[in-house]
Design a protein around this motif. Sequence first.
Motif, mmCIF file in Angstrom:
data_model
loop_
_atom_site.group_PDB
_atom_site.id
_atom_site.type_symbol
_atom_site.label_atom_id
_atom_site.label_comp_id
_atom_site.label_asym_id
_atom_site.label_seq_id
_atom_site.Cartn_x
_atom_site.Cartn_y
_atom_site.Cartn_z
ATOM 1 N N GLY A 122 0.797 -1.215 0.000
ATOM 2 C CA GLY A 122 0.000 0.000 0.000
ATOM 3 C C GLY A 122 0.830 1.266 0.000
ATOM 4 N N ASN A 123 2.027 1.218 0.570
ATOM 5 C CA ASN A 123 2.870 2.409 0.534
ATOM 6 C C ASN A 123 3.357 2.676 -0.890
ATOM 7 O OD1 ASN A 123 3.269 3.838 3.130
ATOM 8 N ND2 ASN A 123 3.817 1.796 3.870
ATOM 9 N N ILE A 124 3.854 1.638 -1.570
ATOM 10 C CA ILE A 124 4.252 1.817 -2.963
ATOM 11 C C ILE A 124 3.048 2.212 -3.811
ATOM 12 C CG2 ILE A 124 5.037 0.553 -5.007
ATOM 13 C CD1 ILE A 124 7.320 1.420 -3.257
ATOM 14 N N LEU A 125 1.873 1.730 -3.439
ATOM 15 C CA LEU A 125 0.640 2.132 -4.122
ATOM 16 C C LEU A 125 0.457 3.648 -4.091
ATOM 17 C CD1 LEU A 125 -2.189 1.580 -5.364
ATOM 18 C CD2 LEU A 125 -3.012 1.255 -3.037
ATOM 19 N N SER A 126 0.949 4.301 -3.042
ATOM 20 C CA SER A 126 0.828 5.753 -2.934
ATOM 21 C C SER A 126 1.461 6.459 -4.127
ATOM 22 C CB SER A 126 1.483 6.254 -1.639
ATOM 23 O OG SER A 126 0.996 5.565 -0.506
ATOM 24 N N GLY A 127 2.465 5.854 -4.716
ATOM 25 C CA GLY A 127 3.140 6.451 -5.861
ATOM 26 C C GLY A 127 2.587 6.026 -7.205
ATOM 27 N N VAL A 128 1.611 5.101 -7.203
ATOM 28 C CA VAL A 128 1.086 4.592 -8.475
ATOM 29 C C VAL A 128 0.375 5.690 -9.264
ATOM 30 C CG1 VAL A 128 -0.651 3.056 -9.497
ATOM 31 C CG2 VAL A 128 0.963 2.172 -7.785
ATOM 32 N N GLY A 129 -0.454 6.492 -8.590
ATOM 33 C CA GLY A 129 -1.149 7.574 -9.272
ATOM 34 C C GLY A 129 -0.189 8.559 -9.916
ATOM 35 N N PRO A 130 0.750 9.133 -9.136
ATOM 36 C CA PRO A 130 1.728 10.040 -9.744
ATOM 37 C C PRO A 130 2.545 9.388 -10.855
ATOM 38 C CG PRO A 130 1.735 10.289 -7.362
ATOM 39 C CD PRO A 130 0.853 9.114 -7.662
ATOM 40 N N ALA A 131 2.979 8.139 -10.648
ATOM 41 C CA ALA A 131 3.792 7.472 -11.668
ATOM 42 C C ALA A 131 2.992 7.242 -12.949
ATOM 43 C CB ALA A 131 4.318 6.141 -11.133
ATOM 44 N N ALA A 132 1.729 6.844 -12.807
ATOM 45 C CA ALA A 132 0.894 6.611 -13.984
ATOM 46 C C ALA A 132 0.697 7.903 -14.779
ATOM 47 C CB ALA A 132 -0.455 6.030 -13.557
ATOM 48 N N LEU A 133 0.551 9.010 -14.070
ATOM 49 C CA LEU A 133 0.430 10.309 -14.730
ATOM 50 C C LEU A 133 1.744 10.698 -15.409
ATOM 51 C CD1 LEU A 133 -1.602 11.988 -11.886
ATOM 52 C CD2 LEU A 133 -2.368 11.927 -14.272
ATOM 53 N N GLU A 134 2.862 10.506 -14.716
ATOM 54 C CA GLU A 134 4.172 10.846 -15.283
ATOM 55 C C GLU A 134 4.472 9.997 -16.521
ATOM 56 O OE1 GLU A 134 6.106 13.233 -14.380
ATOM 57 O OE2 GLU A 134 5.731 13.725 -12.276
ATOM 58 N N MET A 135 4.026 8.737 -16.517
ATOM 59 C CA MET A 135 4.285 7.827 -17.633
ATOM 60 C C MET A 135 3.318 8.020 -18.799
ATOM 61 S SD MET A 135 4.913 4.251 -15.585
ATOM 62 C CE MET A 135 6.291 4.006 -14.453
ATOM 63 N N GLY A 136 2.274 8.810 -18.588
ATOM 64 C CA GLY A 136 1.285 9.007 -19.632
ATOM 65 C C GLY A 136 0.272 7.887 -19.747
ATOM 66 N N LEU A 137 0.172 7.051 -18.711
ATOM 67 C CA LEU A 137 -0.806 5.961 -18.728
ATOM 68 C C LEU A 137 -2.219 6.481 -18.463
ATOM 69 C CD1 LEU A 137 1.193 3.234 -16.751
ATOM 70 C CD2 LEU A 137 0.812 3.360 -19.226
ATOM 71 N N VAL A 138 -2.321 7.587 -17.743
ATOM 72 C CA VAL A 138 -3.597 8.279 -17.534
ATOM 73 C C VAL A 138 -3.349 9.772 -17.731
ATOM 74 C CG1 VAL A 138 -4.573 6.557 -15.958
ATOM 75 C CG2 VAL A 138 -3.217 8.443 -15.036
ATOM 76 N N GLU A 139 -4.415 10.500 -17.966
ATOM 77 C CA GLU A 139 -4.306 11.941 -18.163
ATOM 78 C C GLU A 139 -4.888 12.678 -16.966
ATOM 79 O OE1 GLU A 139 -6.085 13.139 -21.805
ATOM 80 O OE2 GLU A 139 -4.689 11.997 -23.065
ATOM 81 N N ALA A 140 -4.276 13.799 -16.629
ATOM 82 C CA ALA A 140 -4.792 14.623 -15.537
ATOM 83 C C ALA A 140 -6.169 15.159 -15.905
ATOM 84 C CB ALA A 140 -3.830 15.773 -15.241
ATOM 85 N N ALA A 141 -7.023 15.298 -14.878
ATOM 86 C CA ALA A 141 -8.387 15.782 -15.093
ATOM 87 C C ALA A 141 -8.721 16.817 -14.024
ATOM 88 C CB ALA A 141 -9.383 14.628 -15.050
ATOM 89 N N GLY A 142 -8.380 18.069 -14.289
ATOM 90 C CA GLY A 142 -8.656 19.118 -13.320
ATOM 91 C C GLY A 142 -7.595 19.215 -12.253
ATOM 92 N N ASP A 143 -7.920 19.935 -11.192
ATOM 93 C CA ASP A 143 -6.962 20.148 -10.107
ATOM 94 C C ASP A 143 -6.740 18.902 -9.271
ATOM 95 O OD1 ASP A 143 -6.590 22.739 -10.887
ATOM 96 O OD2 ASP A 143 -7.985 23.600 -9.421
ATOM 97 N N ARG A 144 -7.695 17.979 -9.311
ATOM 98 C CA ARG A 144 -7.550 16.694 -8.625
ATOM 99 C C ARG A 144 -7.939 15.579 -9.584
ATOM 100 N NH1 ARG A 144 -9.630 16.511 -2.338
ATOM 101 N NH2 ARG A 144 -7.946 17.774 -1.444
ATOM 102 N N THR A 145 -7.058 14.619 -9.752
ATOM 103 C CA THR A 145 -7.333 13.508 -10.656
ATOM 104 C C THR A 145 -7.635 12.250 -9.854
ATOM 105 O OG1 THR A 145 -5.886 14.451 -12.348
ATOM 106 C CG2 THR A 145 -6.424 12.115 -12.542
ATOM 107 N N HIS A 146 -8.787 11.647 -10.147
ATOM 108 C CA HIS A 146 -9.194 10.396 -9.495
ATOM 109 C C HIS A 146 -8.787 9.238 -10.400
ATOM 110 C CE1 HIS A 146 -12.005 12.240 -6.418
ATOM 111 N NE2 HIS A 146 -11.682 13.264 -7.194
#
Length: 363
Positions: free
Chosen positions: A96-120
Motif C-alpha cells: 500500500g505504501n508503494i501504491l501511494s506512488g502509483v497515481g503520480p507514476a501513472a500520470l508521469e508515464m502518460g498511462l492516464v491523463e490529468a483531469a482538473g486540479d484533482r485527478t481520481h
Amino acid sequence: MTQTAIPFHFLRGGTSRGPYFKRADLPEDHETLAKVLLAVIGSGHPLNIDGIGGGAAVTTKVAMLSRSTDPDADVDYFFAQVSVEDRTVDFKPTCGNILSGVGPAALEMGLVEAAGDRTHIRVLSVNTGARIEAVVETPGGKVRYDGSAAIDGVPGTAAPIYLNFMDVVGSSTGALLPTGSVRDEIDGIEVTCMDVAMPMVIARAADFGLTGHETAAEIDANRDFYARMEPIRIEAGKRMGMGDVSGSVTPKFGLLAEPREGGTIAARYFMPKSCHPTMAVTGSQCLASCVLTPGTVAEGLFTPPEGVPALVVIEHPSGTIDVTVDYENGADGFQLRSAGLLRTARLLARGEVFVPGSIWKGL
C-alpha cells in the motif's frame, strides 16, 4: 550490447521507495522478470551495492504499471517484493505504501491523463484483485509534489494523496477469517488470523514477553522472539489455506498492545524477518479491522472508536497512521465497506536502469 537499458521512474511512495516500470518494458514470463528485478535491486548484498535497492525491505520494492483492460479500472498495478539478501522475488503480496506512488507514476508515464486540479485514478491491484481509488493533486495538468501533508516516517511535508480501498476482505484467502475462527491457539499463543488487504497473523505483544512499544531495532535484536514467532506464522499459514509459507513474506505477523500516545492501539508489523520501521498501508487496514471485529486478540487493549466511519489511530515505531474505516458489525459479523488513508509520494529520479545483457537482452 553488454547491458540492457530499461526506462523507469524512481519514487518514494508513502514510507517505502523503489522503481516504477511500465509492465510492457519488462519480460513477460515471471522467471526472467524475477532475474531482471534481482539485478535492478542488487539483491544478494546487505547494501544492494550492485543495484538501486536501499538495503532494507522498504527500499527493495517494485511497481509495474499498465493501462487496465478492466472497465472499472484505469491502471493495473503489479507489485514485487524483492529480498535484500536472499535473492528471492515474491509476487504474491501487494504494498500500500508503494501504491501511494502509483497515481503520480501513472500520470508521469502518460498511462492516464490529468483531469482538473484533482485527478481520481481507479487502480486494480493485480496481485490481490483489490480496487483502490487514488486521488492525486494535478493543478495545471501536472502532478503536484509539494504541499503541507505530513506522514510519520517521512521528513518534511508534501502534497496529499488520498487512497480509498475497496474489495480488500479475503483478497488472498477468500475469507475475513481464513481459519474460520476469531481466535486460534498455536504453540501456546492466541492469534487472530485475518485477511483484509494483507493476510496477517496477529497476537498480543505481552504474550511474547514484550511491551509492544519497543523500537524496531530493539525487536530486531531480539532473535529469540523471531525464533518463537516464525513457526507460529508458518503453522498459521497452513491453517489459513496458504500452504507452506516458509519461503513467502505472507502472511505477515503483527503484535498489538495498549496505546501510550493517545492512539487507538499500538502495533508492530513484521515483513516478516524484520520489524517495519513504520507501518504498512495494507497491514494498517488489517490491524484496524482486527480492532473493530468483536472477539479478536485486540479485545481489551483499546477503547472502541465512536461512530461510523470509525477513525482507528495506530501507533507504530515512528509515530502514528490513521485509518478511516466504513464498516458494519451485524448478524453476519464484521463487514468492511471501505478503508481510507492519507499518504504522500515524491518523484526522485527517472531515466534508464541497466541490467546485464546476459540476464535479459531486452524486448
